[in-house]
Design a protein around this motif. Structure first.
Motif, PDB file in Angstrom:
ATOM      1  N   PRO A  96       0.826  -1.209   0.000  1.00 25.02           N
ATOM      2  CA  PRO A  96       0.000   0.000   0.000  1.00 25.02           C
ATOM      3  C   PRO A  96       0.865   1.266   0.000  1.00 25.02           C
ATOM      4  N   GLU A  97       2.113   1.148   0.489  1.00 28.43           N
ATOM      5  CA  GLU A  97       2.967   2.347   0.515  1.00 28.43           C
ATOM      6  C   GLU A  97       3.402   2.770  -0.882  1.00 28.43           C
TER       7      GLU A  97
ATOM      8  N   ARG B 159      -3.304   2.468  -6.803  1.00 29.05           N
ATOM      9  CA  ARG B 159      -4.123   3.671  -6.992  1.00 29.05           C
ATOM     10  C   ARG B 159      -3.562   4.584  -8.078  1.00 29.05           C
ATOM     11  N   TYR B 160      -2.249   4.522  -8.267  1.00 32.05           N
ATOM     12  CA  TYR B 160      -1.644   5.424  -9.254  1.00 32.05           C
ATOM     13  C   TYR B 160      -1.400   4.671 -10.550  1.00 32.05           C
TER      14      TYR B 160
ATOM     15  N   HIS C 183       8.932 -10.049   5.061  1.00 30.59           N
ATOM     16  CA  HIS C 183       7.784  -9.516   5.788  1.00 30.59           C
ATOM     17  C   HIS C 183       6.570  -9.390   4.888  1.00 30.59           C
ATOM     18  N   LYS C 184       6.823  -8.975   3.634  1.00 28.13           N
ATOM     19  CA  LYS C 184       5.681  -8.676   2.777  1.00 28.13           C
ATOM     20  C   LYS C 184       5.566  -9.646   1.615  1.00 28.13           C
TER      21      LYS C 184
ATOM     22  N   SER D 105      10.501   3.938   0.517  1.00 29.81           N
ATOM     23  CA  SER D 105       9.583   3.616   1.613  1.00 29.81           C
ATOM     24  C   SER D 105       8.164   4.058   1.296  1.00 29.81           C
ATOM     25  N   ARG D 106       8.018   5.001   0.391  1.00 32.07           N
ATOM     26  CA  ARG D 106       6.673   5.529   0.151  1.00 32.07           C
ATOM     27  C   ARG D 106       6.621   6.229  -1.202  1.00 32.07           C
TER      28      ARG D 106
ATOM     29  N   TYR E 154       3.937   8.872  -3.125  1.00 32.48           N
ATOM     30  CA  TYR E 154       2.658   9.591  -3.087  1.00 32.48           C
ATOM     31  C   TYR E 154       2.629  10.620  -4.191  1.00 32.48           C
ATOM     32  N   GLU E 155       1.422  11.074  -4.491  1.00 34.55           N
ATOM     33  CA  GLU E 155       1.245  11.981  -5.609  1.00 34.55           C
ATOM     34  C   GLU E 155       1.218  13.409  -5.083  1.00 34.55           C
ATOM     35  N   ARG E 156       1.950  14.270  -5.707  1.00 36.87           N
ATOM     36  CA  ARG E 156       1.945  15.689  -5.324  1.00 36.87           C
ATOM     37  C   ARG E 156       2.179  16.506  -6.590  1.00 36.87           C
TER      38      ARG E 156
END
Lengths: 355, 662
Positions: free
Chosen positions: B344-345, B350-351, B398-399, B462-463, B465-467
């Protein structure tokens, strides 16, 4: 459902609003709290600094008291820090026989670690509790855009087997949505608020909360919901300074009320503001809630409803055509109208299929 | 009186390091019926074997105990020695395992030596009760089945077919080829993947010895090596392949046009009646029953109207056939891990501009949805900054999975190279944990990518995101010890290879094992890499574990050669160590029939003279071809009628008594 309640040091101090709002909601949705007798400090961040044994023994003592008094009742810790420490001790005692012997020796009490340690969100994940919440909502927070903020301790570390995904948790969103508010999708819901470093190095921690607010705002949030007294305190109390700095730099202020998620539920139940913690905020928090309750409810049709609408529209048109055709028959044009209507009918069905 | 010879192996220092071999030999010489004892530095070597044969012949030995490594290692070798160089029956041999179960697990001669002596004593006791056993020859059906028609399956099928044996190639998709035709270029030589794969596909289709069954799955496998009865379900295609010319008229007119194309990894659409790509083999259209309007809603029929060959058949049904094969090659390949569920990170899907490596392959491919122009999926604009993240799912216990997927380092370098080649003013950042480029010309390729200008950053993202329309990738560059964030236009995730859906079911059907990660297990990781523990079943390609194309093709050839060896010989030696039913004791209760995992036991009527009378009663019977000698029935048998030849109750009791009374 009954829970053995571990209040922790924030319950009557910085986290009073959480205690009050949680209590207000709990008694209305069938969550009963039993106070743990003779509970002591969970160790906070100092316990682990002193020694590994102390870090587990301090919470284990309170847990052992809970077990003696209430048996298998899950232990509820509203503070995320207490939750983390208690759960660490519980899992260690449960999974490691040698550690259990050592800890029992240290606290001078038997402790079997049968009962799970849960945080403030978990009681609300129960289906019956969710139904009870929905049933009690009398003043919905119509479309209030809320960014649900978990911080670092609720869903981490993975070794503590958190109740939700550690990167993109969704449970608070589900609960907040029951109040009529609209949780927004945002990016920094599991990032650190700065924790106790706000006291020691406030300058270094300021950018952490600033980027949280920026991100929430960028995703359309009007408010933030938390389930941790320290997160709430840091975000609520430091806003004034942050906005002053921003004003000096020519940026627009970000001021955004920071609620406990239970305050939102209590507010949607119509709870009086002074009983559910809303008057205890640094940044005034009542006005936004009051305004949201007065908003007009906008109903966004679901895809299924849209489809039903289209089908109804197609049927209506078909009836109109049939009526027109009947009129045409009267004029003696039956032979021409018949095939046209049939073609129109198939076209109508296909149009709805295309969607 | 039997004459037993005991041969104790030192195995260099493997055994002699923790077991006093001379003391073992000394003790053995005092055991009952032992007339000859010898030690050897390496018993399995040529001189070691020769000395055993010589000792047996000179001393007239009739039972042999070899104290050495596990019988799984060299028992077959020593049996062969007895059969070929001596007059001793090969089943008058016992192996005392004083290496894996003794010297390797102990550190001290004080424990190792007495234990080795006990193991030898038990073997001596057992070998004394052994009886002569004889193998028989079972004919082999000279046809092979290849399950999975990716490049591994195709290569194995071609090799076996070229050797002159008929092959059935089973594929569950509508076309053979697997993943390789989806790839654009292959590292390190950058030759076009489809251009080298599609000729193999058509060669397989045209080969007189190969029968291709697409949309087919193996439902049931019965029998044993040399004679597998395999049931294959060929799903309804709703198109008569004998009539279909592959003209594509149906595809043009099909009104269902919005189905995400599997071949283009969801980057374009296909129709309900379709051919996944122009070079598909067989070059025929197939109707997808899940999306066809005629099959789901009963109204449409457009393809049937436009088909001039009259090939469309909406009433088509599955065809189930059972045929006999001598050998099976399992080449079921891999799947990419479903990263969206576990990361999910990274947006969790979603993108639209966070894509997988396989999607990137389709983007740079000239026959792909963008005709080879690197355009990001969301707005079809050329990305000026691309971030490539390696080890997504791989080496992440872990994942995802804990293992390395092996090919990703190289195709990540290839993706960076291809992107910088097509977008010269672009910037490409590669986040990596390690760069593993072991292979001919591989490291040179990686160096070339660095020279192209790809920026390698050691650390994980690690992550994302959209900006402001950019995908912000936050990660760490551990070499400069800084948190970095890259504003990317597109992100490519090089995801882990995982066993495909259905691998577990197939393992049960074919009766082969899977490792903890789900890949099929080879019989020995070094010495029997393409065999399985089920005789006659071989592994090829990524079904056995992640690997790149050269390794896959090499392994397919190896699996084929093993299958050819079996088919050429034409027969197999039966295993004589199977269950024997003593009909005098058998009560016909059928407990053995119920417990047998191989279906080797059945109840039959037997007429015999008992107590001077002719009696007809029901007794159990063993099918020597099916019995694997597992011994389950001997335990289930209440009257003790079932006994395992070579592992009889008497021999085992002798061993136990020897151990108990020493």
């Amino acid at each position: 459902m009954r829970y053995a309640n571990f209040p922790g040091c924030s319950a009557k101090t910085t986290g009073r609003a959480y205690t009050e709002s949680f209590g207000y909601v709990a008694e209305r949705v069938g969550i009963q709290l039993d106070d743990i007798p003779d509970w002591i400090c969970c160790g906070a961040s100092a316990g682990a600094g002193a020694s590994d044994l102390l870090a587990d023994a301090l919470p284990a003592r309170s847990l052992a008291h809970a077990e003696a008094a209430y048996g298998d009742e899950p232990v509820l810790a509203l503070c995320a820090g207490c939750y983390r420490n208690l759960r660490h001790a519980q899992l260690r005692v449960r999974d490691d026989a040698a550690a259990r012997a050592q800890i029992e020796e240290a606290i001078g009490m038997p402790y079997a670690a049968r009962a799970d340690v849960v945080n403030g969100i978990e009681p609300f994940l129960d289906d019956d509790v969710q139904k009870a919440v929905s049933a009690q909502v009398t003043e919905p927070l119509n479309g209030l855009k809320v960014a649900c903020y978990y911080g670092c301790a609720l869903v981490r570390p993975r070794a503590l087997k958190p109740f939700d995904d550690d990167e993109n948790p969704q449970s608070m969103e589900r609960i907040v949505a029951l109040t009529g508010a609209e949780p927004v999708a945002w990016e920094r819901k599991t990032e650190c608020c700065g924790a106790s470093h706000h006291t020691s190095v406030p300058g270094a921690m300021a950018p952490l909360i600033e980027r949280l607010f920026e991100d929430a705002k960028a995703h359309g949030a009007e408010a933030i919901a938390t389930a941790c007294p320290l997160c709430q305190l840091n975000l609520d109390m430091r806003q004034k300074d942050m906005d002053r700095r921003r004003a000096a730099a020519g940026k627009e202020p970000l001021g955004m009320p920071v609620y406990y998620f239970t305050e939102l539920i209590a507010a949607s139940f119509g709870g009086p503001v002074d009983q559910i913690g809303l008057t205890r905020h640094f940044l005034p928090a009542e006005a936004l809630i009051a305004e949201a309750k007065k908003r007009e409810v906008k109903h966004e049709p679901t895809p299924e409803e849209l489809r039903a609408q289209r089908i109804a529209e197609a049927k209506r048109r078909k009836q109109e055509r049939a009526a027109a055709q009947a009129a045409g028959n009267a004029d003696g044009q039956a032979a021409q109208a018949q095939p046209t209507a049939a073609a129109a009918q198939t076209k109508g069905t296909e149009a709805s299929d295309h969607e | 009186m039997s004459r037993i010879g005991v041969f104790v192996c030192r195995c260099g220092t493997n055994i002699a390091g923790t077991v006093d071999v001379d003391a073992v030999a000394q003790a053995a010489s005092l055991m009952p019926n032992v007339v000859y004892v010898d030690t050897n530095k390496y018993t399995c070597s040529d001189p070691g074997q020769a000395s055993i044969a010589e000792a047996i012949n000179e001393n007239n030995l009739d039972h042999v105990v070899i104290a050495s490594c596990s019988p799984r290692m060299h028992e077959a070798l020593f049996r062969k020695l007895l059969a070929e160089k001596t007059n001793v029956n090969p089943y008058q041999l016992e192996i005392a395992n004083i290496r894996e179960q003794c010297s390797w697990v102990h550190k001290d001669k004080a424990i190792g030596t007495p234990k080795a002596i006990e193991l030898v004593a038990m073997a001596v006791a057992k070998v004394d009760s052994n009886v002569d056993l004889h193998t028989t020859q079972i004919p082999v059906t000279r046809r092979a089945l290849v399950i999975g028609a990716g490049i591994a399956g195709i290569q194995a099928a071609l090799d076996i077919a070229d050797a002159g044996f008929p092959v059935t190639l089973v594929e569950r998709e509508t076309t053979i080829g697997g993943k390789m035709p989806m790839l654009d270029k292959t590292f390190p030589t950058m030759d076009c993947s489809a251009c080298i794969c599609t000729p193999k596909m058509s060669e397989a289709a045209a080969h007189p010895n190969i029968t291709i069954k697409t949309l087919s799955e193996v439902e049931k496998v019965e029998g044993y090596v040399g004679n597998f009865d395999v049931t294959i379900r060929e799903k309804a295609k709703y198109v008569d392949y004998d009539k279909c010319t592959g003209c594509g008229q149906c595809e043009e007119k099909c009104p269902q046009r919005k189905i995400p194309s599997e071949f283009n990894q969801g980057l374009s659409f296909r129709t309900a009646v379709y051919k996944p790509f122009p070079q598909a083999v067989p070059s025929k259209s197939t109707i997808d029953p899940a999306h066809c309007r005629m099959l789901t809603k009963g109204t449409c029929g457009v393809c049937s109207k436009v088909c001039q060959a009259g090939a469309i058949n909406y009433d088509d049904v599955d065809r189930v056939t059972t045929e006999r094969y001598g050998a099976i090659v399992v080449a079921t390949g891999y799947e990419l891990i479903n990263w969206a569920n576990i990361y999910p990170e990274y947006g969790g899907g979603r993108y639209p501009d966070v894509i997988s490596g396989l999607q990137f392959e389709r983007l740079v491919n000239a026959s792909g949805p963008t005709e080879g122009h690197v355009l990001r999926p969301s707005d079809r604009k050329e990305p000026k900054t691309v971030v490539i993240i390696k080890c997504v799912g791989s080496r992440d216990p872990h994942k995802g999975v804990s293992y390395c997927s092996r090919a990703c380092c190289m195709y990540a370098a290839k993706h960076a190279h291809q992107y910088l080649d097509k977008v010269p003013d672009g910037r490409c950042y590669v986040f990596y944990m390690d760069v593993r480029c072991a292979g001919k010309g591989y490291d040179e390729f990686y160096m070339r990518t660095l020279q192209d200008g790809a920026i390698y950053l050691h650390g994980r993202v690690s992550r994302i995101y959209e900006r402001d329309g950019k995908l912000v990738c936050v990660g760490e560059d551990t070499l400069s010890d800084q948190v970095v964030s890259v504003n990317a236009d597109m992100v490519v995730l090089e995801t882990a290879m995982v066993p495909p859906e259905g691998a577990g079911t197939l393992a049960t059907t074919v009766n082969i094992q899977r490792g903890p990660e789900g890949w099929f297990t080879e019989a020995h990781p070094k010495l029997r890499p393409v065999e399985t523990n089920t005789a006659g079943v071989y592994l090829a390609g990524t079904a056995q574990g992640p690997k790149d194309i050269p390794d896959t093709v090499a392994q397919a050839g190896a699996a084929a050669s093993k299958a050819i060896g079996l088919l050429c010989r034409g027969y197999i030696q039966s295993n004589p160590m199977i269950t024997h039913i003593d009909t005098a004791k058998c009560s016909g209760c059928g407990a053995c029939v119920d417990i047998c995992p191989y279906g080797a036991l059945s109840l039959v009527e037997m007429t015999a003279r008992e107590n001077s009378r002719k009696v007809t009663r029901v007794v159990a019977e063993v099918n020597a071809g099916l019995c694997q000698g597992c011994g389950a029935c001997t335990v289930a048998c209440r009257p003790g009628a079932a006994d395992l030849l070579g592992f009889g109750d008497e021999g085992i009791m002798q061993e136990v008594e020897t151990y108990a009374y020493r």
